[in-house]
Design an enzyme around this catalytic site. Sequence first.
Site, mmCIF file in Angstrom:
data_model
loop_
_atom_site.group_PDB
_atom_site.id
_atom_site.type_symbol
_atom_site.label_atom_id
_atom_site.label_comp_id
_atom_site.label_asym_id
_atom_site.label_seq_id
_atom_site.Cartn_x
_atom_site.Cartn_y
_atom_site.Cartn_z
ATOM 1 N N TYR A 95 0.773 -1.536 0.387
ATOM 2 C CA TYR A 95 -0.221 -0.220 0.330
ATOM 3 C C TYR A 95 0.717 1.521 -0.151
ATOM 4 O O TYR A 95 1.830 1.241 0.853
ATOM 5 C CB TYR A 95 -1.487 -0.008 1.344
ATOM 6 C CG TYR A 95 -2.304 1.380 1.466
ATOM 7 C CD1 TYR A 95 -1.322 1.972 2.249
ATOM 8 C CD2 TYR A 95 -2.752 1.672 0.411
ATOM 9 C CE1 TYR A 95 -2.235 3.095 2.814
ATOM 10 C CE2 TYR A 95 -3.640 2.765 0.485
ATOM 11 C CZ TYR A 95 -3.362 3.912 1.307
ATOM 12 O OH TYR A 95 -4.540 4.400 1.635
ATOM 13 N N LYS A 103 5.597 9.402 8.727
ATOM 14 C CA LYS A 103 5.537 8.960 9.958
ATOM 15 C C LYS A 103 6.644 9.179 10.313
ATOM 16 O O LYS A 103 6.314 10.164 11.146
ATOM 17 C CB LYS A 103 5.179 7.286 9.586
ATOM 18 C CG LYS A 103 3.979 6.916 8.759
ATOM 19 C CD LYS A 103 3.965 5.345 8.757
ATOM 20 C CE LYS A 103 3.185 4.862 8.087
ATOM 21 N NZ LYS A 103 1.376 4.655 8.356
ATOM 22 N N ASP A 128 9.725 2.372 -1.286
ATOM 23 C CA ASP A 128 8.032 3.258 -0.331
ATOM 24 C C ASP A 128 9.049 3.193 1.079
ATOM 25 O O ASP A 128 8.042 1.523 2.027
ATOM 26 C CB ASP A 128 6.613 2.750 -0.408
ATOM 27 C CG ASP A 128 6.158 3.185 0.229
ATOM 28 O OD1 ASP A 128 5.028 4.122 -0.003
ATOM 29 O OD2 ASP A 128 6.473 4.197 1.024
HETATM 30 P P1 KE4 Z 1 -0.402 8.631 4.188
HETATM 31 O O1 KE4 Z 1 -0.724 9.002 3.248
HETATM 32 O O2 KE4 Z 1 -1.211 7.466 5.381
HETATM 33 O O3 KE4 Z 1 0.265 9.238 5.052
HETATM 34 O O4 KE4 Z 1 0.547 7.631 3.839
HETATM 35 C C1 KE4 Z 1 0.516 5.846 3.171
HETATM 36 C C2 KE4 Z 1 1.309 5.531 3.148
HETATM 37 C C3 KE4 Z 1 2.060 4.971 2.167
HETATM 38 N N1 KE4 Z 1 3.092 3.866 2.112
HETATM 39 C C4 KE4 Z 1 3.009 3.207 3.199
HETATM 40 C C5 KE4 Z 1 3.963 1.877 3.343
HETATM 41 C C6 KE4 Z 1 2.382 2.780 4.358
HETATM 42 O O5 KE4 Z 1 2.365 2.320 5.262
HETATM 43 C C7 KE4 Z 1 1.173 3.944 3.818
HETATM 44 C C8 KE4 Z 1 0.104 4.280 5.113
HETATM 45 N N2 KE4 Z 1 -0.050 3.276 5.896
HETATM 46 C C9 KE4 Z 1 -1.248 3.004 6.527
HETATM 47 C C10 KE4 Z 1 -1.193 1.842 8.204
HETATM 48 N N3 KE4 Z 1 -0.857 1.132 7.522
HETATM 49 C C11 KE4 Z 1 -1.956 4.116 7.553
HETATM 50 C C12 KE4 Z 1 -3.475 4.065 8.511
HETATM 51 C C13 KE4 Z 1 -4.367 4.496 7.551
HETATM 52 O O6 KE4 Z 1 -4.424 4.811 6.594
HETATM 53 O O7 KE4 Z 1 -5.332 5.296 8.365
#
Ligand code: KE4
Length: 436
Positions: free
Chosen positions: A151, A274, A246
């Site tokens: 993701y 993060k 990523d």
């Molecule tokens: P954000 O757009 O949510 O800041 O990041 C997206 C993203 C990109 N790449 C990786 C590897 C990620 O894990 C994420 C977002 N992680 C999720 C949890 N697995 C965020 C939690 C959520 O969607 O509420």
Amino acid sequence: MTERGLTMQSKRSKNLAERGKKVMPAGVSSPVRAFRAVGGDPVYIARAEGAIVTDVDDNSYIDYVCSWGPLILGHCHPDVLGAIQRAAVHGTSYGAPHEGEITLAEAIVEAMPWIEMLRFVNSGTEAAMSALRLARAATGRSKIVKFEGNYHGHVDYLLVKAGSGVATFGLPDSSGVPPQTTRDSLVAAFNHLDAVENLFKEYGETIAAVIVEPVAGNMGVIPPAEGFLTGLRQLTQSYGALLIFDEVITGFRVSRGGAAGLYDVKPDLVCLGKIIGGGLPVGAYGGDRRLMELVAPLGPVYQAGTLSGNPLAMAAGLATIRKLTPELYALCEIKGKALQQGLCEAANRCGIAAQVNRVGSMLSLFFLDHPVIDSSTAFSTDRTLYGRLFHALLRRGVYLPPSALESWFVSSAHSESLIERTLEAFTPALQETLSN
Ligand code: KE4
């Protein structure tokens, strides 16, 4: 954390859930928080400190979500709070350059020297989206390769066989994404290098980039198979495509150099998020100077953001990564390993097959009797059982990610005694889950 019986108060959370549902989809700001994957209504959090979160009904929990990864130091670390407070009195956003973003960028470049230059954005989604736009511009090619169960945020053309909430909901593609948007998005099985080789044999000269979570965290935790990352590096190099790591989760999580440092495989571009924001909204993408100099206003690749590099997120991120010493990683490794071993022993005692995958302080529990190495194995975990275990542990003061296909996170604030208390709660919770 106060000792409690198994019956937990949830009146205020339920009231907030009803209020929230009137004005926000499912009463949440991000899908996975709605507990849809584990059932029931979410608890609404009132405050947090260290490894403990406390809900609006005054129930406290040992927290293994840790804001989905940013809080490697735990909640409200005094150094991070102090940095935010010191920055805030001088302004929350200037919309103009300031020293704090340079200092954080220098700290990231120092820890990850394969990033010669970077641009801050406000989320991991923006980081991935921008890195791929840059890769397409740099190569003049359109196709991208991603992996099933990975993701990279909710960019239209990446919501194909994604992980995290999309996988949880079994939405191989999100609605609202026109088919033509994903025609250049190729998908391979994570850890299956042959699948990537076949895509390159067929589309090689049209592939701009391969984007990968070097340690998968969005279908549960799955480490890279031996040779997988090196193989991606060699394949992309031989076909003139870019390799994008990523590292939104793994950056500063699995080592100070992220997964690229841990596995000694250097990508062309890296997405971060993060931890580099210390719990405030942040993202970044960066890499080879030649590539980054294509980014506006230097070059033709446009990308912008009102709050990009804002002083508070920069201060929180810098305060966080300044605390990330070899000793801290060693301690997190010890705690992660103790938790992993304890979970495996408890499952064994309860007579249930379980796998616990772990890299450093990120780990996941799968109810399976065979190793979890890719999306097809990960997705076959018993999610119903996990959902029941989630609530059995919640009642015992342990807050797991509300989805079987997410990573648990251990922070430096998770003391040995909290790990022990987690394991003390785990066996009866699992026995209760299995007996229902
Ligand atoms: P954000 O757009 O949510 O800041 O990041 C997206 C993203 C990109 N790449 C990786 C590897 C990620 O894990 C994420 C977002 N992680 C999720 C949890 N697995 C965020 C939690 C959520 O969607 O509420």
